[in-house]
Structures are given as C-alpha cells and as structure tokens.
Design a protein around this motif. Structure first.
Motif, PDB file in Angstrom:
ATOM      1  N   GLY A  43      -2.867  12.002  -6.443  1.00 28.27           N
ATOM      2  CA  GLY A  43      -2.989  12.086  -5.546  1.00 28.27           C
ATOM      3  C   GLY A  43      -2.754  11.949  -4.618  1.00 28.27           C
ATOM      4  O   GLY A  43      -2.797  11.395  -2.904  1.00 28.27           O
ATOM      5  N   PHE A  44      -3.760  11.175  -4.522  1.00 26.07           N
ATOM      6  CA  PHE A  44      -5.289  10.797  -3.014  1.00 26.07           C
ATOM      7  C   PHE A  44      -4.702   9.278  -2.853  1.00 26.07           C
ATOM      8  O   PHE A  44      -4.524   8.048  -3.760  1.00 26.07           O
ATOM      9  CB  PHE A  44      -6.662  10.177  -3.813  1.00 26.07           C
ATOM     10  CG  PHE A  44      -6.824  12.075  -4.250  1.00 26.07           C
ATOM     11  CD1 PHE A  44      -7.615  12.436  -3.406  1.00 26.07           C
ATOM     12  CD2 PHE A  44      -7.205  12.733  -5.282  1.00 26.07           C
ATOM     13  CE1 PHE A  44      -8.568  13.676  -3.240  1.00 26.07           C
ATOM     14  CE2 PHE A  44      -7.622  13.555  -5.069  1.00 26.07           C
ATOM     15  CZ  PHE A  44      -8.071  14.424  -5.005  1.00 26.07           C
ATOM     16  N   GLY A  45      -5.377   8.792  -1.451  1.00 24.51           N
ATOM     17  CA  GLY A  45      -5.018   7.365  -1.221  1.00 24.51           C
ATOM     18  C   GLY A  45      -3.765   7.194  -0.785  1.00 24.51           C
ATOM     19  O   GLY A  45      -3.121   5.814  -0.810  1.00 24.51           O
ATOM     20  N   ALA A  85       1.544  -0.960   0.333  1.00 25.44           N
ATOM     21  CA  ALA A  85       0.213   0.119  -0.010  1.00 25.44           C
ATOM     22  C   ALA A  85       0.518   1.123  -0.095  1.00 25.44           C
ATOM     23  O   ALA A  85       0.430   2.203  -0.924  1.00 25.44           O
ATOM     24  CB  ALA A  85      -0.666   0.290   1.380  1.00 25.44           C
ATOM     25  N   GLU A  86       1.620   1.226   0.357  1.00 27.91           N
ATOM     26  CA  GLU A  86       2.855   2.577   0.948  1.00 27.91           C
ATOM     27  C   GLU A  86       3.222   2.724  -1.044  1.00 27.91           C
ATOM     28  O   GLU A  86       3.772   4.054  -0.577  1.00 27.91           O
ATOM     29  CB  GLU A  86       3.598   2.207   1.631  1.00 27.91           C
ATOM     30  CG  GLU A  86       3.888   2.124   3.366  1.00 27.91           C
ATOM     31  CD  GLU A  86       4.515   1.837   4.005  1.00 27.91           C
ATOM     32  OE1 GLU A  86       5.079   2.603   4.639  1.00 27.91           O
ATOM     33  OE2 GLU A  86       5.682   1.199   3.336  1.00 27.91           O
ATOM     34  N   PHE A  87       3.662   1.683  -1.841  1.00 32.40           N
ATOM     35  CA  PHE A  87       3.750   2.329  -3.404  1.00 32.40           C
ATOM     36  C   PHE A  87       2.050   2.568  -4.327  1.00 32.40           C
ATOM     37  O   PHE A  87       2.398   3.559  -4.357  1.00 32.40           O
ATOM     38  CB  PHE A  87       4.403   0.888  -4.127  1.00 32.40           C
ATOM     39  CG  PHE A  87       5.698   1.134  -3.136  1.00 32.40           C
ATOM     40  CD1 PHE A  87       6.715   1.281  -3.922  1.00 32.40           C
ATOM     41  CD2 PHE A  87       5.686  -0.085  -1.717  1.00 32.40           C
ATOM     42  CE1 PHE A  87       8.199   1.036  -3.145  1.00 32.40           C
ATOM     43  CE2 PHE A  87       7.315  -0.907  -1.283  1.00 32.40           C
ATOM     44  CZ  PHE A  87       7.775   0.194  -2.185  1.00 32.40           C
ATOM     45  N   ALA A  88       1.272   1.218  -4.007  1.00 28.82           N
ATOM     46  CA  ALA A  88       0.644   1.200  -4.395  1.00 28.82           C
ATOM     47  C   ALA A  88      -0.611   2.824  -4.050  1.00 28.82           C
ATOM     48  O   ALA A  88      -1.850   3.082  -5.365  1.00 28.82           O
ATOM     49  CB  ALA A  88      -0.280   0.572  -4.597  1.00 28.82           C
ATOM     50  N   GLY A  89      -0.953   3.116  -3.073  1.00 27.82           N
ATOM     51  CA  GLY A  89      -2.575   4.082  -2.860  1.00 27.82           C
ATOM     52  C   GLY A  89      -3.473   2.765  -2.101  1.00 27.82           C
ATOM     53  O   GLY A  89      -3.465   1.701  -2.622  1.00 27.82           O
TER      54      GLY A  89
END
Length: 263
Positions: free
Chosen positions: A246-248, A234-238
């Motif tokens: 820029g969201f998530g 998630a720290e890469f993909a959002g």
C-alpha cells in the motif's frame, strides 16, 4: 499490459480500519490464491503487482463493513489465471477469504478500473518538461539500512524504470536515461510531510506524502517522452518500497493556474 482492478471486500461485522494494516491487506490478498499462484506473485525480486488501500493512511479510526483495495497487475501474462481465481471467488464460492481480529472477510466484487499497454503508454507520451506527482500514500526508498524520505528525482525514476523493464516488451536503457535524470531533472516545487506508519505488530516504516513538481531543465524530446510514459506507469506500479503493502501510491496531477513553482 498494466491492469488496475478494484477488489471490494465485505466484513460480517464492522471492523476498524486500524486493523487493516499494510501487512494485513497483503495477507488478505495472498489468501485469495492457491499456493502455486501465490508463488508467482511472491517469488520475483521485482513484484508483478501493487496493492493500495489509502484509507488506512488517512482514517485509521474509521469503522466499516466494506472496503476496497486497488490491485494493479503489471505482468499481463498473469491476468488470465488471476481473473479466473478472483471471479470464481466472487460469483461461485462466496466464502470468507480471511479472518481479521475475529471478523470474517469475503471478496464480493472485482471491477476493472483502468487497462492499458506499455506500447500505448509510450505512444501517447508527450515531451512535457514538467510533471506533477501526488504521492497519495507514504513513499520511501532504501539507503543502506535506513528509510530515505525525500522525492529525489533519480530515485523516483530509477524505481519506475526497474519495474518497467521487468515487465514491458519495450526496454529502456538506464545507461542513457538515468544520467539525464541525475543531471537535468530537479524539484521545482515540493509540499510534502513525513510520518511513521505501522506495518504490523509495532514494526514501522517512515515515508513522505504530498505534491511534488519535477522539472526538466534540458529539452530532449525522446527522453522526456520516456519520463512521461514512466510517470503514467507510476499510477499502476507505485514508487519506492512496499508497494505490495500500500505504500508509494501515485497520481499524476495537472498544473493549475496560480500553482507556485519556486521552492
């Protein structure tokens, strides 16, 4: 192979952060690449990249001469072509890549911040029952025609699973994982706020940001390792919608002594 890059831009005069709206950052990014490369980014239903510029969401009134955008490449097959273009623009061309409100913007440096592999993410994952997500920028999901602004565990991990399976050689079965999430993963703590953010020209999107504790009520070593691997991913993909604007943006946090767990 998820790769996190920091792209630093220089303006020829101070520019308000409020001018660097999500769609503007998205447009600046695409201006870096020739049309054939841009199509590679734009065409897939699951986009092979994410962009994050948290300053816009925190300090829109700030004026600045330079700014940094985090770019995450989720498909390592794209990296050679991407890097060739980016490094040529920083070391050879030295020409403006965009014009925002009459201000010329140039890409000055590209720096690799984090590189990993899907195999490493899975191998290093531990079967932790609690995961702490800091949603740094507004996060939202789509339900019908509406923004859904709650960190529902099923929606969070479904979003990550779809992106993982789109680019990872290690496929994860949603038929096994998602029912486990739906039945066993709950929110044990939640400190969030919601707000509307302008994308461009008055169009707005509603999202939540803040800290969320996810807790698995049932211990299943294999599934918990997968959830932990997805959380690091998630720290890469959002997470959720509009991660290419820029969201998530997500950061994993460590539990601190004294943190409350009851909602």
């Amino acid at each position: 192979m998820p790769i996190k890059l920091l792209l630093k831009f220089q303006a020829d005069k101070k520019i308000p952060t409020s001018s660097l709206k999500p769609k503007t950052i998205h447009g600046i990014f695409f201006s870096l690449f020739p049309e054939n490369v841009g199509e590679i980014f734009h065409t897939p239903s699951v986009k092979p990249f994410s962009l994050f510029y948290p300053v816009y969401f925190k300090s829109p009134s700030k004026n600045q001469l330079s700014f940094t955008v985090e770019m995450n490449v989720l498909n390592n097959e794209l990296f050679p072509e991407i890097s060739q273009v980016l490094f040529r623009k920083t070391f050879s061309e030295k020409a403006p890549v965009a014009n925002v409100d009459g201000v010329e913007i140039e890409l000055t440096t590209v720096k690799a911040k984090d590189v990993t592999t899907f195999e490493s993410l899975m191998a290093k994952a531990k079967p932790l029952k609690e995961l702490i997500f800091d949603f740094v920028t507004p996060t939202t999901f789509k339900k019908g025609r509406y923004d859904y602004v709650l960190p529902e565990p099923y929606l969070v991990f479904k979003s990550l699973l779809n992106r993982w399976n789109a680019f990872s050689p290690i496929k994860i079965s949603g038929k096994e994982l998602l029912p486990f999430v739906k039945e066993n993963v709950l929110i044990s703590g939640c400190w969030i706020k919601t707000k509307k953010t302008e994308l461009m020209n008055g169009a707005k999107i509603t999202g939540f940001s803040g800290r969320v504790f996810f807790y698995a009520a049932k211990f299943d070593e294999e599934k918990l390792k997968i959830l932990n691997a997805l959380s690091r991913f998630a720290e890469f993909a959002g997470v959720g919608r509009k991660t290419t604007m820029g969201f998530g943006k997500v950061k994993l946090a460590q539990k601190r002594e004294g943190d409350e767990q009851d909602v």
